[in-house]
Scaffold this motif. Structure first.
Motif, mmCIF file in Angstrom:
data_model
loop_
_atom_site.group_PDB
_atom_site.id
_atom_site.type_symbol
_atom_site.label_atom_id
_atom_site.label_comp_id
_atom_site.label_asym_id
_atom_site.label_seq_id
_atom_site.Cartn_x
_atom_site.Cartn_y
_atom_site.Cartn_z
ATOM 1 N N GLU A 1 49.921 30.772 59.811
ATOM 2 C CA GLU A 1 48.999 31.309 60.728
ATOM 3 C C GLU A 1 48.548 32.622 60.541
ATOM 4 N N ARG A 2 49.292 33.501 60.567
ATOM 5 C CA ARG A 2 48.801 34.969 60.229
ATOM 6 C C ARG A 2 49.832 35.728 59.157
ATOM 7 N N ALA A 3 48.985 36.030 58.114
ATOM 8 C CA ALA A 3 50.088 36.787 56.845
ATOM 9 C C ALA A 3 49.226 37.650 56.068
ATOM 10 N N THR A 4 49.764 38.440 55.584
ATOM 11 C CA THR A 4 49.222 39.395 54.612
ATOM 12 C C THR A 4 50.161 39.563 53.244
ATOM 13 N N ILE A 5 49.617 39.269 52.089
ATOM 14 C CA ILE A 5 50.538 39.356 50.880
ATOM 15 C C ILE A 5 49.791 40.429 49.967
ATOM 16 N N ARG A 6 50.284 41.179 49.445
ATOM 17 C CA ARG A 6 49.547 42.335 48.602
ATOM 18 C C ARG A 6 50.594 42.341 47.393
ATOM 19 N N TYR A 7 49.697 42.872 46.276
ATOM 20 C CA TYR A 7 50.444 43.086 44.842
ATOM 21 C C TYR A 7 50.372 44.576 44.747
ATOM 22 N N ARG A 8 51.439 45.160 44.747
ATOM 23 C CA ARG A 8 51.048 46.902 44.615
ATOM 24 C C ARG A 8 51.941 47.279 43.814
ATOM 25 N N TRP A 9 51.612 48.058 42.646
ATOM 26 C CA TRP A 9 52.632 48.705 41.889
ATOM 27 C C TRP A 9 53.672 47.890 41.376
ATOM 28 N N GLY A 10 53.233 46.781 41.134
ATOM 29 C CA GLY A 10 54.254 45.754 40.426
ATOM 30 C C GLY A 10 55.126 44.969 41.348
ATOM 31 N N ARG A 11 54.854 45.198 42.602
ATOM 32 C CA ARG A 11 55.592 44.529 43.720
ATOM 33 C C ARG A 11 54.941 43.627 44.738
ATOM 34 N N TRP A 12 55.552 42.365 45.037
ATOM 35 C CA TRP A 12 54.846 41.520 45.919
ATOM 36 C C TRP A 12 55.320 42.087 47.194
ATOM 37 N N LEU A 13 54.458 42.118 48.415
ATOM 38 C CA LEU A 13 54.703 42.776 49.524
ATOM 39 C C LEU A 13 54.306 41.523 50.625
ATOM 40 N N PHE A 14 55.220 41.245 51.515
ATOM 41 C CA PHE A 14 54.803 40.147 52.411
ATOM 42 C C PHE A 14 54.914 40.763 53.817
ATOM 43 N N SER A 15 53.901 40.390 54.645
ATOM 44 C CA SER A 15 53.907 40.869 56.048
ATOM 45 C C SER A 15 53.350 39.489 56.817
ATOM 46 N N GLY A 16 54.195 39.327 57.649
ATOM 47 C CA GLY A 16 53.734 38.063 58.619
ATOM 48 C C GLY A 16 54.401 36.766 58.343
ATOM 49 N N VAL A 17 55.374 36.879 57.085
ATOM 50 C CA VAL A 17 56.023 35.751 56.656
ATOM 51 C C VAL A 17 57.433 35.649 56.963
ATOM 52 N N GLU A 18 57.805 35.165 57.906
ATOM 53 C CA GLU A 18 59.264 35.477 58.612
ATOM 54 C C GLU A 18 60.409 34.569 58.000
ATOM 55 N N ASP A 19 59.942 33.322 57.468
ATOM 56 C CA ASP A 19 60.977 32.180 57.045
ATOM 57 C C ASP A 19 61.147 32.776 55.694
ATOM 58 N N PRO A 20 62.533 33.144 55.198
ATOM 59 C CA PRO A 20 62.727 33.510 53.897
ATOM 60 C C PRO A 20 62.238 32.284 52.765
ATOM 61 N N GLY A 21 62.752 31.037 53.140
ATOM 62 C CA GLY A 21 62.121 30.062 52.134
ATOM 63 C C GLY A 21 60.756 29.967 52.085
ATOM 64 N N THR A 22 59.830 30.260 52.979
ATOM 65 C CA THR A 22 58.381 30.166 52.900
ATOM 66 C C THR A 22 57.961 31.287 51.979
ATOM 67 N N ARG A 23 58.639 32.412 52.101
ATOM 68 C CA ARG A 23 58.352 33.718 51.439
ATOM 69 C C ARG A 23 58.709 33.427 49.770
ATOM 70 N N GLN A 24 59.824 32.566 49.447
ATOM 71 C CA GLN A 24 60.191 32.411 48.163
ATOM 72 C C GLN A 24 59.511 31.402 47.742
ATOM 73 N N ARG A 25 58.816 30.437 48.523
ATOM 74 C CA ARG A 25 58.047 29.501 47.890
ATOM 75 C C ARG A 25 56.660 30.141 47.549
ATOM 76 N N LEU A 26 55.953 31.135 48.302
ATOM 77 C CA LEU A 26 54.991 31.784 48.106
ATOM 78 C C LEU A 26 55.098 32.639 46.954
ATOM 79 N N LEU A 27 56.068 33.602 46.674
ATOM 80 C CA LEU A 27 56.452 34.444 45.416
ATOM 81 C C LEU A 27 56.311 33.290 44.233
ATOM 82 N N ASN A 28 57.222 32.000 44.369
ATOM 83 C CA ASN A 28 57.359 31.564 42.933
ATOM 84 C C ASN A 28 55.912 30.797 42.786
ATOM 85 N N PHE A 29 54.953 30.395 43.497
ATOM 86 C CA PHE A 29 53.608 30.111 43.341
ATOM 87 C C PHE A 29 52.865 31.048 42.763
#
Length: 78
Positions: A40-68
Motif C-alpha cells: 500500500e505504502r512503502a519506500t525502498i532506497r539503494y544508498r551506499w551499497g545498502r537497501w533501505l526499506f521504509s513502510g515494509v513491516e513484514d520481514p517475509g515481504t522485505r526478504q522477498r523484495l530484497l531477493n527480487f
C-alpha cells in the motif's frame, strides 16, 4: 527525487509505483512485482551499497523484495 540515494522505489497505493535512478531500466518488472505483493505504502532506497526499506513491516515481504531486487534487477554501475 534522488538526493543521497542511487535508486528509489516509491509505492503510494495500488498501481502507483514510481521508480527512479539506477532501477529505471527495470521499472516494468518492479511495478508488476510490487503489484503482486499488494503493498500500500512503502519506500525502498539503494544508498551506499545498502537497501533501505521504509513502510515494509513484514520481514517475509522485505526478504522477498530484497531477493527480487538483487537477483532480477541488476543495476549498472556508473
Amino acid at each position: 527525487m534522488l538526493i543521497f540515494s542511487q535508486a528509489k522505489v516509491t509505492v503510494r497505493g495500488p498501481g502507483e509505483v514510481r521508480v527512479e535512478g539506477l532501477l529505471e531500466p527495470h521499472a516494468i518488472k518492479i511495478k508488476h512485482f510490487v503489484g503482486e505483493l499488494a503493498l500500500e505504502r512503502a519506500t525502498i532506497r539503494y544508498r551506499w551499497g545498502r537497501w533501505l526499506f521504509s513502510g515494509v513491516e513484514d520481514p517475509g515481504t522485505r526478504q522477498r523484495l530484497l531477493n527480487f531486487l538483487v537477483n532480477e534487477c541488476r543495476m549498472k554501475r556508473g
